[in-house]
Design an enzyme around this catalytic site. Structure first.
Site, PDB file in Angstrom:
ATOM      1  N   ASP A  37       0.868  -1.182   0.000  1.00  0.00           N
ATOM      2  CA  ASP A  37       0.000   0.000   0.000  1.00  0.00           C
ATOM      3  C   ASP A  37       0.903   1.231   0.000  1.00  0.00           C
ATOM      4  OD1 ASP A  37      -3.262   0.246   0.979  1.00  0.00           O
ATOM      5  OD2 ASP A  37      -2.096   2.093   0.911  1.00  0.00           O
ATOM      6  N   TYR A 155     -14.033   7.465 -12.886  1.00  0.00           N
ATOM      7  CA  TYR A 155     -14.061   6.211 -12.109  1.00  0.00           C
ATOM      8  C   TYR A 155     -14.698   5.105 -12.955  1.00  0.00           C
ATOM      9  CZ  TYR A 155     -14.665   3.042  -8.139  1.00  0.00           C
ATOM     10  OH  TYR A 155     -14.612   1.948  -7.298  1.00  0.00           O
ATOM     11  N   LYS A 159     -12.905   1.680 -14.274  1.00  0.00           N
ATOM     12  CA  LYS A 159     -13.366   0.345 -13.862  1.00  0.00           C
ATOM     13  C   LYS A 159     -13.886  -0.453 -15.059  1.00  0.00           C
ATOM     14  CE  LYS A 159     -12.307   0.614  -9.515  1.00  0.00           C
ATOM     15  NZ  LYS A 159     -11.256  -0.250  -8.964  1.00  0.00           N
ATOM     16  N   ILE A 188     -19.516  -0.803  -0.690  1.00  0.00           N
ATOM     17  CA  ILE A 188     -18.998  -1.553   0.444  1.00  0.00           C
ATOM     18  C   ILE A 188     -18.591  -0.550   1.525  1.00  0.00           C
ATOM     19  CG2 ILE A 188     -17.282  -3.269   1.186  1.00  0.00           C
ATOM     20  CD1 ILE A 188     -19.158  -4.254  -1.091  1.00  0.00           C
ATOM     21  N   THR A 190     -16.401   1.008   3.450  1.00  0.00           N
ATOM     22  CA  THR A 190     -14.951   1.208   3.610  1.00  0.00           C
ATOM     23  C   THR A 190     -14.684   2.715   3.642  1.00  0.00           C
ATOM     24  OG1 THR A 190     -14.398   1.447   1.272  1.00  0.00           O
ATOM     25  CG2 THR A 190     -14.540  -0.817   2.118  1.00  0.00           C
TER      26      THR A 190
HETATM   27  P1  NAP Z   1     -10.000   2.009   0.697  1.00  0.00           P
HETATM   28  O1  NAP Z   1     -10.556   1.547   1.986  1.00  0.00           O
HETATM   29  O2  NAP Z   1      -9.804   3.468   0.449  1.00  0.00           O
HETATM   30  O3  NAP Z   1      -8.640   1.213   0.440  1.00  0.00           O
HETATM   31  C1  NAP Z   1      -7.871   1.427  -0.717  1.00  0.00           C
HETATM   32  C2  NAP Z   1      -6.412   1.415  -0.332  1.00  0.00           C
HETATM   33  O4  NAP Z   1      -5.668   1.615  -1.551  1.00  0.00           O
HETATM   34  C3  NAP Z   1      -6.048   2.570   0.615  1.00  0.00           C
HETATM   35  O5  NAP Z   1      -5.195   2.122   1.631  1.00  0.00           O
HETATM   36  C4  NAP Z   1      -5.382   3.540  -0.341  1.00  0.00           C
HETATM   37  O6  NAP Z   1      -4.462   4.402   0.299  1.00  0.00           O
HETATM   38  C5  NAP Z   1      -4.677   2.591  -1.273  1.00  0.00           C
HETATM   39  N1  NAP Z   1      -4.224   3.275  -2.475  1.00  0.00           N
HETATM   40  C6  NAP Z   1      -4.815   4.282  -3.145  1.00  0.00           C
HETATM   41  N2  NAP Z   1      -4.048   4.674  -4.157  1.00  0.00           N
HETATM   42  C7  NAP Z   1      -2.941   3.902  -4.139  1.00  0.00           C
HETATM   43  C8  NAP Z   1      -1.778   3.843  -4.923  1.00  0.00           C
HETATM   44  N3  NAP Z   1      -1.560   4.689  -5.935  1.00  0.00           N
HETATM   45  N4  NAP Z   1      -0.847   2.905  -4.632  1.00  0.00           N
HETATM   46  C9  NAP Z   1      -1.025   2.062  -3.597  1.00  0.00           C
HETATM   47  N5  NAP Z   1      -2.083   2.100  -2.792  1.00  0.00           N
HETATM   48  C10 NAP Z   1      -3.046   3.009  -3.056  1.00  0.00           C
HETATM   49  O7  NAP Z   1     -10.923   1.522  -0.528  1.00  0.00           O
HETATM   50  P2  NAP Z   1     -11.771   0.172  -0.756  1.00  0.00           P
HETATM   51  O8  NAP Z   1     -13.179   0.562  -0.724  1.00  0.00           O
HETATM   52  O9  NAP Z   1     -11.268  -0.932   0.068  1.00  0.00           O
HETATM   53  O10 NAP Z   1     -11.421  -0.069  -2.299  1.00  0.00           O
HETATM   54  C11 NAP Z   1     -10.580  -1.100  -2.752  1.00  0.00           C
HETATM   55  C12 NAP Z   1     -10.875  -1.334  -4.229  1.00  0.00           C
HETATM   56  O11 NAP Z   1     -12.238  -1.722  -4.381  1.00  0.00           O
HETATM   57  C13 NAP Z   1     -10.692  -0.089  -5.111  1.00  0.00           C
HETATM   58  O12 NAP Z   1     -10.141  -0.472  -6.338  1.00  0.00           O
HETATM   59  C14 NAP Z   1     -12.105   0.406  -5.288  1.00  0.00           C
HETATM   60  O13 NAP Z   1     -12.265   1.160  -6.466  1.00  0.00           O
HETATM   61  C15 NAP Z   1     -12.842  -0.908  -5.346  1.00  0.00           C
HETATM   62  N6  NAP Z   1     -14.273  -0.814  -5.069  1.00  0.00           N
HETATM   63  C16 NAP Z   1     -14.680  -0.311  -3.865  1.00  0.00           C
HETATM   64  C17 NAP Z   1     -16.042  -0.226  -3.636  1.00  0.00           C
HETATM   65  C18 NAP Z   1     -16.595   0.315  -2.349  1.00  0.00           C
HETATM   66  O14 NAP Z   1     -17.808   0.582  -2.310  1.00  0.00           O
HETATM   67  N7  NAP Z   1     -15.820   0.477  -1.294  1.00  0.00           N
HETATM   68  C19 NAP Z   1     -16.966  -0.640  -4.610  1.00  0.00           C
HETATM   69  C20 NAP Z   1     -16.486  -1.138  -5.804  1.00  0.00           C
HETATM   70  C21 NAP Z   1     -15.139  -1.224  -6.019  1.00  0.00           C
HETATM   71  P3  NAP Z   1      -4.995   5.910   0.665  1.00  0.00           P
HETATM   72  O15 NAP Z   1      -5.865   5.720   1.862  1.00  0.00           O
HETATM   73  O16 NAP Z   1      -3.718   6.623   0.943  1.00  0.00           O
HETATM   74  O17 NAP Z   1      -5.738   6.406  -0.528  1.00  0.00           O
END
Ligand code: NAP
Length: 254
Positions: A37, A155, A159, A188, A190
């Site tokens: 990360d 976004y 995706k 989700i 998060t």
């Molecule tokens: P999250 O809790 O924000 O976790 C994402 C992690 O990725 C964070 O620790 C973030 O660090 C890190 N990150 C961001 N940019 C980065 C980079 N350039 N290099 C390395 N690490 C990086 O988000 P999440 O909801 O778990 O999302 C995870 C994945 O699921 C993403 O691809 C998101 O688009 C996808 N997704 C999420 C949802 C949802 O509803 N949560 C739905 C569909 C898809 P920082 O905190 O510093 O940014």
């Protein structure tokens, strides 16, 4: 024997949310996991996995950086001896942008993390997974890689790109024994979602409306996506490649 014992996984964006849940689940299934990360908080997630009896390490890694990718993949192989599973999970929401005044910088930033980052992951980890005799790549797309949402053009484009990049990679790598699939979470619970909602004046109303858009009436839990990721990583999914695994409480069934 645990279904992933002897396997080595690299999970990006593993400091938080879905990535942390996936790393925990893969480790519980017996894999050795390198969490990466750009946020050092991933160190704590890895330490907790080890304290619970799993095998894990952490490395700082920006998924938009070629050198970071090269180093992360080397680290996985030197620490754990091989690489079998890649979870391209790191991503950003990038905030709300109306197309009429969308800045090119914001567009590039979102595409760079969410789509270029996945390309770089395939490019760097692919040869190592092939060298291990095959394996599984799981790319985290979204429901917004299947249907659109106003204010989220970059976004959705990123995706949607992940959805088809996944299928192209699956076709190229089927002869190498590497399965490549995408996972499409609904909303989700998060930090990615809670921070985006917190930025809006109507954040509370928006949260209620978004929950209602899921026929099950709630947001998903990171664990529910981690479970789907671990399934695709395992031999239970041995005939599944190029597929879209939608885990969205019915959002896209409507
Ligand atoms: P999250 O809790 O924000 O976790 C994402 C992690 O990725 C964070 O620790 C973030 O660090 C890190 N990150 C961001 N940019 C980065 C980079 N350039 N290099 C390395 N690490 C990086 O988000 P999440 O909801 O778990 O999302 C995870 C994945 O699921 C993403 O691809 C998101 O688009 C996808 N997704 C999420 C949802 C949802 O509803 N949560 C739905 C569909 C898809 P920082 O905190 O510093 O940014």
């Amino acid at each position: 024997m645990a279904r992933l014992s002897g396997k080595v996984a690299l999970v990006t964006g593993a400091a938080s949310g879905i990535g942390a849940a996936a790393a925990r689940r893969l480790a519980r299934d017996g894999a050795s996991v390198l969490l990466t990360d750009r946020d050092l908080a991933g160190e704590e997630v890895a330490a907790r996995i080890v304290a619970d009896g799993g095998q894990a390490g952490f490395r700082l890694h920006d998924v938009t950086s070629h050198p970071d990718w090269a180093a992360a993949v080397e680290h996985a192989v030197s620490d754990f001896g091989r690489l079998d599973i890649l979870v391209n999970n790191a991503g950003i929401s990038g905030g709300r942008h109306e197309l009429m005044d969308h800045s090119y910088d914001a567009w590039r930033q979102i595409l760079s993390v969410n789509l270029d980052g996945v390309f770089l992951g395939l490019r760097h980890a692919g040869p190592r997974i092939a060298a291990a005799g095959g394996g599984s790549v799981i790319n985290i797309s979204s429901i917004l890689g299947k249907v659109g949402l106003g204010g989220a053009a970059a976004y959705c484009a990123s995706k949607g790109g992940v959805t088809l990049l996944t299928k192209a990679a699956a076709l190229e790598w089927a002869p190498l024994g590497i399965r490549v699939n995408s996972v499409h979470p609904g909303f989700i619970d998060t930090p990615l979602v809670s921070n985006a909602l917190a930025e809006r004046e109507d954040g509370n109303e928006m949260r209620v409306a978004l929950m209602a858009a899921h026929p099950v009436g709630r947001f998903g839990l990171p664990r529910e996506i981690g479970d789907a990721i671990a399934f695709l990583a395992s031999d239970e999914a041995s005939f599944i490649t190029g597929a879209e695994l939608v885990v969205d409480g019915g959002y896209t069934a409507q």
